[in-house]
Design a protein around this motif. Sequence first.
Motif, PDB file in Angstrom:
ATOM      1  N   UNK A 302       0.866  -1.187   0.000  1.00 21.24           N
ATOM      2  CA  UNK A 302       0.000   0.000   0.000  1.00 21.24           C
ATOM      3  C   UNK A 302       0.899   1.232   0.000  1.00 21.24           C
ATOM      4  N   UNK A 303       1.500   1.482  -1.160  1.00 21.30           N
ATOM      5  CA  UNK A 303       2.587   2.454  -1.270  1.00 21.30           C
ATOM      6  C   UNK A 303       2.189   3.849  -0.799  1.00 21.30           C
ATOM      7  N   UNK A 304       0.953   4.262  -1.063  1.00 22.32           N
ATOM      8  CA  UNK A 304       0.543   5.611  -0.672  1.00 22.32           C
ATOM      9  C   UNK A 304       0.433   5.781   0.836  1.00 22.32           C
ATOM     10  N   UNK A 305       0.275   4.676   1.553  1.00 23.53           N
ATOM     11  CA  UNK A 305       0.040   4.743   2.992  1.00 23.53           C
ATOM     12  C   UNK A 305       1.207   4.223   3.816  1.00 23.53           C
ATOM     13  N   UNK A 306       2.026   3.369   3.244  1.00 20.64           N
ATOM     14  CA  UNK A 306       3.164   2.810   3.979  1.00 20.64           C
ATOM     15  C   UNK A 306       4.245   3.868   4.142  1.00 20.64           C
ATOM     16  N   UNK A 307       4.727   4.028   5.370  1.00 19.41           N
ATOM     17  CA  UNK A 307       5.706   5.068   5.666  1.00 19.41           C
ATOM     18  C   UNK A 307       7.083   4.463   5.915  1.00 19.41           C
ATOM     19  N   UNK A 446      -3.504  15.185   1.211  1.00 12.05           N
ATOM     20  CA  UNK A 446      -2.191  15.092   0.574  1.00 12.05           C
ATOM     21  C   UNK A 446      -1.433  13.877   1.100  1.00 12.05           C
ATOM     22  N   UNK A 447      -0.287  13.601   0.499  1.00 15.73           N
ATOM     23  CA  UNK A 447       0.569  12.524   0.995  1.00 15.73           C
ATOM     24  C   UNK A 447       1.027  12.815   2.422  1.00 15.73           C
ATOM     25  N   UNK A 451       0.644  10.419   5.704  1.00 12.86           N
ATOM     26  CA  UNK A 451       1.762  10.106   6.592  1.00 12.86           C
ATOM     27  C   UNK A 451       1.418  10.427   8.041  1.00 12.86           C
ATOM     28  N   UNK A 452       0.703  11.530   8.242  1.00  8.80           N
ATOM     29  CA  UNK A 452       0.342  11.913   9.604  1.00  8.80           C
ATOM     30  C   UNK A 452      -0.666  10.931  10.199  1.00  8.80           C
ATOM     31  N   UNK A 453      -1.619  10.464   9.386  1.00  8.23           N
ATOM     32  CA  UNK A 453      -2.575   9.455   9.846  1.00  8.23           C
ATOM     33  C   UNK A 453      -1.829   8.210  10.307  1.00  8.23           C
ATOM     34  N   UNK A 454      -0.891   7.745   9.491  1.00  5.57           N
ATOM     35  CA  UNK A 454      -0.112   6.551   9.852  1.00  5.57           C
ATOM     36  C   UNK A 454       0.674   6.776  11.129  1.00  5.57           C
ATOM     37  N   UNK A 455       1.247   7.981  11.275  1.00  3.13           N
ATOM     38  CA  UNK A 455       2.049   8.274  12.462  1.00  3.13           C
ATOM     39  C   UNK A 455       1.193   8.287  13.725  1.00  3.13           C
TER      40      UNK A 455
END
Length: 500
Positions: A302-307, A446-447, A451-455
């Motif tokens: 899940x490239x757009x979401x994987x950090x 945005x990307x 990234x902030x959601x994942x963090x």
Amino acid sequence: MIKKLALAILFSTSLSSAALSNDGVLDVAAPFEIKGADPSLSGNIFLKMDVAETLVNADTTGRLLPGLAESWSVSGDGLIWRFSLRQGVTFHDGAPFTAAAAAAALDIARAKKGLLSSAPIESIEPDGADLVISLTEPFGALPAFLAEYRSQILAPSAYGADGKATAVIATGPFKVTEMQAPMSLKTERNEAYWGEKPTIEKASYSAIGRAETRALMAESGDADFVFNLDPASVQRLSSADQVKVFSVAIPRTLMVKVNAADPHFDTVNERKALSLAIDRAGLASAVLRYPAAADQMFPPAMAQWHENDSSPLSFDPEAAKELLAKEGWTPGADGVLEKDGKRFEVELLTYPDRPELPLVAAVLEQMFADVGIKVIINSTNFSEIPAKHADGTLQLALFARNFGLVPDPIGTLLQDYAPGGDWGAMGWENAELTGLVGKLAGGTGTDADRARVSAILNDELPVIPIAWYQQTAAVSKTVSGAVIDPFERSFGLRGMTLAQ
């Protein structure tokens, strides 16, 4: 025939007659029970068996494609979506597929609890050959929501007066000839299908809960396509002459759901300690038997979401003990932690439908015991997890969450974490995350927002990721053209050929 009869007798409590192969019939075995004709109950099976279709489709990368809608567009203000529907399509009962029929099916779907009911839809109306969906606010994820299995389109004749489907009358390349819930389904090729017709004339589906039984069916030839194997069976069947084993990484994560309102887990430190107690790499290697330790919620696929730059979840039992001590938990006489006279003893719910889950639960029980947490495993029906979420009694739950149910995972996040849901956050809410998820769902994110959601999810751990999944299937060597869809929308029957 003797081997088929012997197997049927041996596993008479779990096999249905539909599981046994017949000449010219491609037999599918999977663990999912057929709960009824309504898409809200078992629509995923009807989609997988190429019986039902949705307005929007998706390929194996999650890219949205035309389905029953040939194209779609959105107004400049983001509030009006227009879907141009295919012409000349008929339902399995011969009735024409129309914009009015599509609108009625979607209105029924959004009136029920599910993903579509959470979308900001004001109205769904036919407009000639088009379907027009009006929103109360911009929602860029709408096409992805319409690809979800509960958004499949059934014929008007499929529904009763109460809005529940009583028959599966759809538009797909196969049509239902017999259904015996919860165990079996028989289909035949839809000769009036609007698209390319499948080579296979007939297919059957059997719900087989035990992974060992499904593996034996693959080995004996009593099923041609066996979906969702346990790791031990994968290893054994990989060397079998009569089958091919397929495996593909999928957007599904094995995780522990935590009741953040429970006094054992109501601080971030306590949840972090739980996470630090888990040896993900060792567990994945020993139980799942492939390297899939999850250092965050979203897998690399899940490239757009994987950090790649996130702070990864790690294994450090000594650090876990320190965090628990900081929160006032001290070892009791038997080594189990105590605080204010209460033991750190909690229930972990899981279910055997996925054969790896009880095994993972047993390993977690030992890992948590090593830091002073006593876990009582309750392996039960998977429906107990949302039920206990609803009544507030759930403490921990081990399950696998599929982020590919909707090709854009924002749909699942919206349902699970903004603010919470049956398979997501419990007793936890984060206003920043809710705002970001809403922004992303509206199509303006945005990307950096992703990234902030994942963090946030990694920092506060309303759920604790353990491993990323691979999906497996054993396919008879009499079958050609088999593939595994990473998004698990279809078994791929329309592309298979069965040798006679």
